[in-house]
Design a protein around this motif. Structure first.
Motif, PDB file in Angstrom:
ATOM      1  N   SER A  53     -14.047   2.912   0.126  1.00  0.00           N
ATOM      2  CA  SER A  53     -13.345   1.854  -0.601  1.00  0.00           C
ATOM      3  C   SER A  53     -11.883   2.233  -0.808  1.00  0.00           C
ATOM      4  O   SER A  53     -11.537   3.410  -0.934  1.00  0.00           O
ATOM      5  N   LEU A  54     -11.038   1.209  -0.821  1.00  0.00           N
ATOM      6  CA  LEU A  54      -9.616   1.329  -1.152  1.00  0.00           C
ATOM      7  C   LEU A  54      -9.349   0.482  -2.385  1.00  0.00           C
ATOM      8  O   LEU A  54      -9.855  -0.640  -2.488  1.00  0.00           O
ATOM      9  N   GLN A  68       6.733   2.507  -7.093  1.00  0.00           N
ATOM     10  CA  GLN A  68       5.684   3.014  -6.214  1.00  0.00           C
ATOM     11  C   GLN A  68       4.320   2.507  -6.682  1.00  0.00           C
ATOM     12  O   GLN A  68       4.037   2.469  -7.883  1.00  0.00           O
ATOM     13  N   ALA A  69       3.489   2.120  -5.720  1.00  0.00           N
ATOM     14  CA  ALA A  69       2.121   1.706  -6.030  1.00  0.00           C
ATOM     15  C   ALA A  69       1.172   2.839  -5.666  1.00  0.00           C
ATOM     16  O   ALA A  69       1.262   3.411  -4.571  1.00  0.00           O
ATOM     17  N   ALA A  70       0.282   3.179  -6.583  1.00  0.00           N
ATOM     18  CA  ALA A  70      -0.711   4.223  -6.326  1.00  0.00           C
ATOM     19  C   ALA A  70      -1.947   3.597  -5.679  1.00  0.00           C
ATOM     20  O   ALA A  70      -2.410   2.532  -6.088  1.00  0.00           O
ATOM     21  N   ILE A  71      -2.464   4.277  -4.665  1.00  0.00           N
ATOM     22  CA  ILE A  71      -3.631   3.795  -3.926  1.00  0.00           C
ATOM     23  C   ILE A  71      -4.704   4.882  -3.935  1.00  0.00           C
ATOM     24  O   ILE A  71      -4.419   6.057  -3.678  1.00  0.00           O
ATOM     25  N   GLU A  72      -5.926   4.472  -4.215  1.00  0.00           N
ATOM     26  CA  GLU A  72      -7.042   5.414  -4.265  1.00  0.00           C
ATOM     27  C   GLU A  72      -8.010   5.134  -3.123  1.00  0.00           C
ATOM     28  O   GLU A  72      -8.474   4.011  -2.948  1.00  0.00           O
ATOM     29  N   LEU A  73      -8.296   6.164  -2.343  1.00  0.00           N
ATOM     30  CA  LEU A  73      -9.280   6.087  -1.262  1.00  0.00           C
ATOM     31  C   LEU A  73     -10.505   6.901  -1.666  1.00  0.00           C
ATOM     32  O   LEU A  73     -10.400   8.093  -1.946  1.00  0.00           O
ATOM     33  N   SER A  74     -11.662   6.247  -1.696  1.00  0.00           N
ATOM     34  CA  SER A  74     -12.917   6.917  -2.050  1.00  0.00           C
ATOM     35  C   SER A  74     -13.827   6.959  -0.822  1.00  0.00           C
ATOM     36  O   SER A  74     -14.044   5.936  -0.167  1.00  0.00           O
ATOM     37  N   LYS A 172      -5.015  -0.392   5.603  1.00  0.00           N
ATOM     38  CA  LYS A 172      -6.258  -0.230   6.346  1.00  0.00           C
ATOM     39  C   LYS A 172      -6.609   1.250   6.409  1.00  0.00           C
ATOM     40  O   LYS A 172      -5.782   2.075   6.812  1.00  0.00           O
ATOM     41  N   ALA A 173      -7.826   1.587   6.001  1.00  0.00           N
ATOM     42  CA  ALA A 173      -8.302   2.971   6.058  1.00  0.00           C
ATOM     43  C   ALA A 173      -9.361   3.096   7.148  1.00  0.00           C
ATOM     44  O   ALA A 173     -10.270   2.266   7.241  1.00  0.00           O
ATOM     45  N   SER A 174      -9.230   4.129   7.977  1.00  0.00           N
ATOM     46  CA  SER A 174     -10.206   4.421   9.031  1.00  0.00           C
ATOM     47  C   SER A 174     -10.765   5.818   8.781  1.00  0.00           C
ATOM     48  O   SER A 174     -10.003   6.777   8.632  1.00  0.00           O
ATOM     49  N   ILE A 175     -12.089   5.923   8.730  1.00  0.00           N
ATOM     50  CA  ILE A 175     -12.751   7.201   8.471  1.00  0.00           C
ATOM     51  C   ILE A 175     -13.741   7.471   9.593  1.00  0.00           C
ATOM     52  O   ILE A 175     -14.549   6.602   9.942  1.00  0.00           O
ATOM     53  N   GLU A 236     -14.260   1.386   8.527  1.00  0.00           N
ATOM     54  CA  GLU A 236     -12.898   0.876   8.378  1.00  0.00           C
ATOM     55  C   GLU A 236     -12.887  -0.180   7.280  1.00  0.00           C
ATOM     56  O   GLU A 236     -13.730  -1.078   7.272  1.00  0.00           O
ATOM     57  N   VAL A 237     -11.943  -0.053   6.366  1.00  0.00           N
ATOM     58  CA  VAL A 237     -11.827  -1.023   5.273  1.00  0.00           C
ATOM     59  C   VAL A 237     -10.366  -1.429   5.124  1.00  0.00           C
ATOM     60  O   VAL A 237      -9.456  -0.672   5.474  1.00  0.00           O
ATOM     61  N   MET A 238     -10.156  -2.648   4.608  1.00  0.00           N
ATOM     62  CA  MET A 238      -8.797  -3.139   4.374  1.00  0.00           C
ATOM     63  C   MET A 238      -8.641  -3.564   2.922  1.00  0.00           C
ATOM     64  O   MET A 238      -9.607  -3.967   2.265  1.00  0.00           O
TER      65      MET A 238
END
Length: 243
Positions: A53-54, A68-74, A172-175, A236-238
């Protein structure tokens, strides 16, 4: 033959039967043990589930000028089987995406609906009103330090990054988490992990896995997974950044 001799032969036969039964029971027990402890784990499919999740995690101003915007990737990985899974080096990457208004010629979109509805297995899609303008690498790293995931075990990592507050329209996060295929011992998997390394394909905006064999460095395509005895868990999540 008198009665005592008959009883003696009968008892001897009975003892042989009991001994044979004990031997057969022992062999059966050994077979069951070997089958359950060695054969089944080698042939059983491994299953690794990913939950990714993002989310936005707030804003900050470092110098009262640049917000600045903080973004959390779990990233959560779970072994859903009864057997350990050997993990190979994984990778995650976050891209910042900017969109632009699509061309005013809507006939082009409609014509594509008739001539080429979708490109099979491409994972791509079209939009009538907007299209991707640019894609920028924001964050990249290794998801986990673990090399083995025990039966039923769950591991979780949370990563924090920041981006210019108004620069991107979406993230977009790719794992990608490679693992050893069923039938591969943990010892063999441990030796194998040193022979894999990641590189980045700038044109495709996607990481690529290579296998090292001496001085030879070979790209591992999807069709090669079986020959290298590996499996891939990919997610992959957006996240939309529009307010």
């Amino acid at each position: 033959m008198n009665n005592s001799e008959k009883r003696s032969l009968g008892e001897e036969f009975k003892n042989w039967v009991q001994t044979l039964a004990i031997i057969l029971a022992g062999l059966w027990g050994a077979y069951v043990f070997i089958y359950q402890e060695f054969w089944i784990p080698k042939s059983a499919p491994t299953s690794l589930t990913l939950d990714v999740s993002l989310r936005k995690a707030g804003k900050t101003n470092y110098d009262n000028k640049h917000s600045q915007a903080a973004i959390e990737l779990s990233i959560i990985a779970k072994n859903t089987t009864k057997y350990p899974i050997g993990l190979l080096p994984g990778i995650f990457m976050i891209h910042g995406i900017e969109f632009t208004v699509a061309g005013s010629d809507e006939d082009t979109f409609d014509k594509k609906l008739e001539s080429e509805l979708v490109i099979p297995y491409s994972g791509k899609y079209r939009n009538r009103h907007f299209m991707e303008k640019s894609r920028t690498e924001v964050s990249i790293g290794s998801p986990f330090s673990d090399t083995v995931l025990k039966p039923g075990e769950t591991i979780k990592r949370v990563f924090l990054t920041t981006i210019p507050a108004d620069k991107y329209d979406a993230l977009k996060a790719s794992i990608i988490i490679p693992r050893c295929r069923e039938g591969t011992s943990l010892e063999s998997c441990e030796e194998k992990k040193e022979r894999f390394e990641w590189d980045y394909n700038k044109e495709k905006y996607f990481p690529e896995l290579f296998f090292l064999n001496g001085e030879e460095r070979k790209l591992i395509e999807k069709d090669h997974y079986e020959s290298y005895r590996i499996r891939m868990a990919i997610s992959e999540v957006m996240l939309s950044l529009w307010e």
